[in-house]
Scaffold this active site. Structure first.
Site, PDB file in Angstrom:
ATOM      1  N   SER A  78     -10.872   4.493   3.185  1.00 43.68           N
ATOM      2  CA  SER A  78     -10.116   3.857   3.996  1.00 43.68           C
ATOM      3  C   SER A  78      -9.332   3.025   3.369  1.00 43.68           C
ATOM      4  O   SER A  78      -9.861   2.432   2.136  1.00 43.68           O
ATOM      5  CB  SER A  78     -10.778   3.624   5.411  1.00 43.68           C
ATOM      6  OG  SER A  78     -11.374   2.239   4.963  1.00 43.68           O
ATOM      7  N   LYS A  79      -8.520   2.319   3.937  1.00 43.99           N
ATOM      8  CA  LYS A  79      -7.552   1.074   3.369  1.00 43.99           C
ATOM      9  C   LYS A  79      -8.506   0.191   3.196  1.00 43.99           C
ATOM     10  O   LYS A  79      -8.470  -0.664   2.176  1.00 43.99           O
ATOM     11  CB  LYS A  79      -6.297   1.155   4.474  1.00 43.99           C
ATOM     12  CG  LYS A  79      -5.542  -0.136   3.738  1.00 43.99           C
ATOM     13  CD  LYS A  79      -4.362  -0.558   4.673  1.00 43.99           C
ATOM     14  CE  LYS A  79      -4.628  -1.674   5.591  1.00 43.99           C
ATOM     15  NZ  LYS A  79      -4.928  -2.849   4.828  1.00 43.99           N
ATOM     16  N   ARG A  80      -9.349   0.127   4.249  1.00 42.68           N
ATOM     17  CA  ARG A  80     -10.061  -1.096   4.070  1.00 42.68           C
ATOM     18  C   ARG A  80     -11.090  -1.163   3.031  1.00 42.68           C
ATOM     19  O   ARG A  80     -11.426  -2.283   2.428  1.00 42.68           O
ATOM     20  CB  ARG A  80     -11.118  -1.046   5.566  1.00 42.68           C
ATOM     21  CG  ARG A  80     -10.365  -1.642   6.563  1.00 42.68           C
ATOM     22  CD  ARG A  80     -11.278  -2.726   7.224  1.00 42.68           C
ATOM     23  NE  ARG A  80     -10.394  -3.541   7.987  1.00 42.68           N
ATOM     24  CZ  ARG A  80      -9.512  -4.508   7.480  1.00 42.68           C
ATOM     25  NH1 ARG A  80      -9.262  -5.052   6.217  1.00 42.68           N
ATOM     26  NH2 ARG A  80      -8.662  -5.319   8.388  1.00 42.68           N
TER      27      ARG A  80
END
Length: 509
Positions: free
Chosen positions: A265-267
């Site tokens: 994910s972007k995270r």
RNA sequence: GGCGCGUUGGUCAAUCGGCUAAGACGCCUCCCUUUCACGGAGGAAUGACGGGUUCGACUCCCGUACGUGCUACCA
């Protein structure tokens, strides 16, 4: 089938374009081109709540940067226009209605609160996620449970309602996935998915089937996360009477986070310090920018190449492929089943390979903006030479600034400590006299420079090990860079002498 | 919880019943280079587990474990 292949990528314009999305695009593109077919871009903007203004344009920008342009799209048009589902809205109702009429779907009048209540009331240890399905639908307010008269009344009063698919009981639905083979589902365990929302928009489930049919899609690629909803789609194809022309499905493996497990994910990118989106994405709501592969200094060819190998290989061991080669060699049956952890180090290796082997001329326009941002400008011929000299030590485009700065400007700082460690008076004397000798040097070439350096050095009873590194640090600032005499040749006599003198001054006696 | 999918070195991975289990990234050593890098030569490091089937299983089958995805009027 070779001339009739039609594939589509159908993103929802809700934000930045993720690595996995680009890979899906890439596999679509490769498959289509391999078979001489068409690659369609369809915008799935059926969720008005999640709509993000600039996201669609952003997708085009990413496709363009990657060089994976579609044959048909909202922008480009094509024979199946429109390609934006929001603009196709009126289309879907009739199909939903058709399903209701045939008894495959039904109206549901439950409010959000009622749905929440049902899920809350039924929730327990053994059933943490109660579904709207064959077990519960008769307790809900829908055209199956309500008196027909009441249903007509509700409809006449324009009571907000959705249309849900009526999943059959105890039926096994199967299909052959191009990557995974036979897959079976028990329909009793699938819920009555909403097909048409209260606002009249279709959900993904209806839209994907209707549009894939209308747009004559022959092969459908999507992420593995869609597998559980496949039975809904399969049944829809059947109920709508299009079963014979259903596309062949391929559910692509997930791209996983580098550490631990789970979908990337972007995270994870923020946390681990690498990009996840193809290009910079500025969230219009938060004004927050997420760095993309483009902006961090990747070449699109390297990015695409890297992505192609994340879940696919041609079995030969070759890793560097041009897009044309990928088109030629790509085959869906060599796509893996298992997810692949994203490895940023390997991604950078790909970029390094591409930079090393790229023509200097190709690099020039890409590198120039970075130089300019650092206050460096020079004529192209000079910059080209610099690029050729340093590209093998650059992994990302911005590295050129760090690696090449000293070709344009006097280093801001020099690693004095490394010289000082073994500094002696006779070294100082050597440099002083060499600078003098340089004044009368006939030709300012690296060969001449090296010769005069060696001669002077010997005259002072010194060895290369004594003075070569100090010279480098004086000119470059640190222990890196191409051959030191080549550098001296490039920066010229005046600058060479100045840097040596300046360093001598800093070193004191 | 249920259902689906998956599982070869730290990571990406080859192998479609014959394995002394390729190759790449990363890591380590050495060579080249009196810098860094490139390049070259080496090295450490792998079949989740348990049962079958078979002359022979990493490869086929079954179970277990583990991981992961889904389980929204989101895609």
């Amino acid at each position: 089938m070779s001339n009739r292949v039609r594939v589509r990528f159908a993103p929802s314009p809700t934000g930045g374009l993720h690595l996995g999305g680009v890979r899906t695009i890439l596999y679509n593109y490769l498959f289509a081109h391999h078979h001489g077919g068409q690659f369609v871009l369809r915008i799935e903007d059926t969720d008005q709540n999640r709509y993000v203004a600039d996201a669609e344009q952003y997708i085009y920008d990413c496709l363009e940067w990657c060089g994976l342009l579609p044959d048909e799209s909202p922008l480009k048009g094509g024979p199946y226009t429109p390609y934006r589902q929001s603009e196709r809205k009126p289309l879907y109702y009739q199909y939903a209605q058709q399903l209701v009429d045939a008894g495959y779907a039904y109206y549901a009048f439950d409010t959000v609160e009622e749905l929440e209540k049902m899920r809350h009331d039924l929730k327990n240890e053994h059933n943490p996620n109660p579904q709207y399905d064959h077990k519960t639908r008769m307790q809900m307010r829908n055209s199956l449970s309500l008196d027909p008269k009441e249903v007509v009344e509700l409809l006449n009063k324009q009571t907000p309602h959705v249309i849900r698919i009526k999943m059959p009981h105890n039926k096994t639905v199967s299909f052959t996935d191009m990557i995974r083979g036979e897959i079976h589902f028990d329909t009793s365990l699938v819920d009555d998915k909403v097909l048409l929302k209260a606002d009249g928009m279709p959900t993904y489930h209806l839209a994907v089937v209707v549009d894939d049919h209308l747009m004559q899609i022959t092969h459908a690629f999507r992420g593995e996360e869609w597998l559980p909803s496949a039975p809904v789609h399969l049944l829809l194809w059947e109920y709508l009477g299009w079963k014979e022309s259903m596309p062949q499905w391929a559910h692509l493996p997930l791209i996983l986070k580098p550490d631990g497990n789970g979908k990337l994910s972007k995270r994870d990118g923020d946390r681990l310090g690498f990009p996840v989106f193809a290009m910079d994405w500025k969230d219009p709501k938060t004004n927050e920018t997420t760095t993309g592969f483009k902006e961090i200094g990747f070449l699109p060819q390297a990015f695409v190449n890297m992505l192609a190998l994340l879940g696919w290989n041609d079995g030969s061991g070759q890793e560097i492929f041009s897009l044309d080669e990928l088109v030629q060699r790509f085959s869906i049956d060599r796509v893996h089943k298992g997810g692949a952890k994203f490895d940023y180090e390997k991604a950078k290796w790909f970029n390094h390979q591409y930079i090393q082997h790229a023509a200097d001329e190709l690099l020039l326009p890409l590198v120039k903006p970075y130089f300019e941002k650092a206050g460096i400008s020079a004529d192209d011929a000079y910059m080209l030479q610099v690029i050729g000299l340093i590209k093998e030590r650059c992994t990302l485009l911005p590295d050129f600034v760090q690696q090449g700065y000293f070709f344009f400007h006097t280093p801001k700082e020099i690693d004095l400590a490394s010289i000082q460690a073994k500094w002696e008076d006779r070294k100082k004397q050597f440099f002083e006299s060499w600078v003098e000798i340089l004044q009368s040097l006939e030709q300012w070439t690296h060969d001449e420079l090296e010769q005069s350096f060696n001669k002077t050095m010997e005259a002072h009873g010194l060895k290369k090990g004594d003075v070569l590194l100090p010279l480098r640090i004086m000119l470059v600032g640190g222990k890196y860079g191409p051959g030191v005499f080549v550098i001296a040749e490039m920066i010229g006599k005046a600058e060479t002498c100045n840097r040596v003198k300046a360093a001598l001054a800093q070193l004191g006696n």
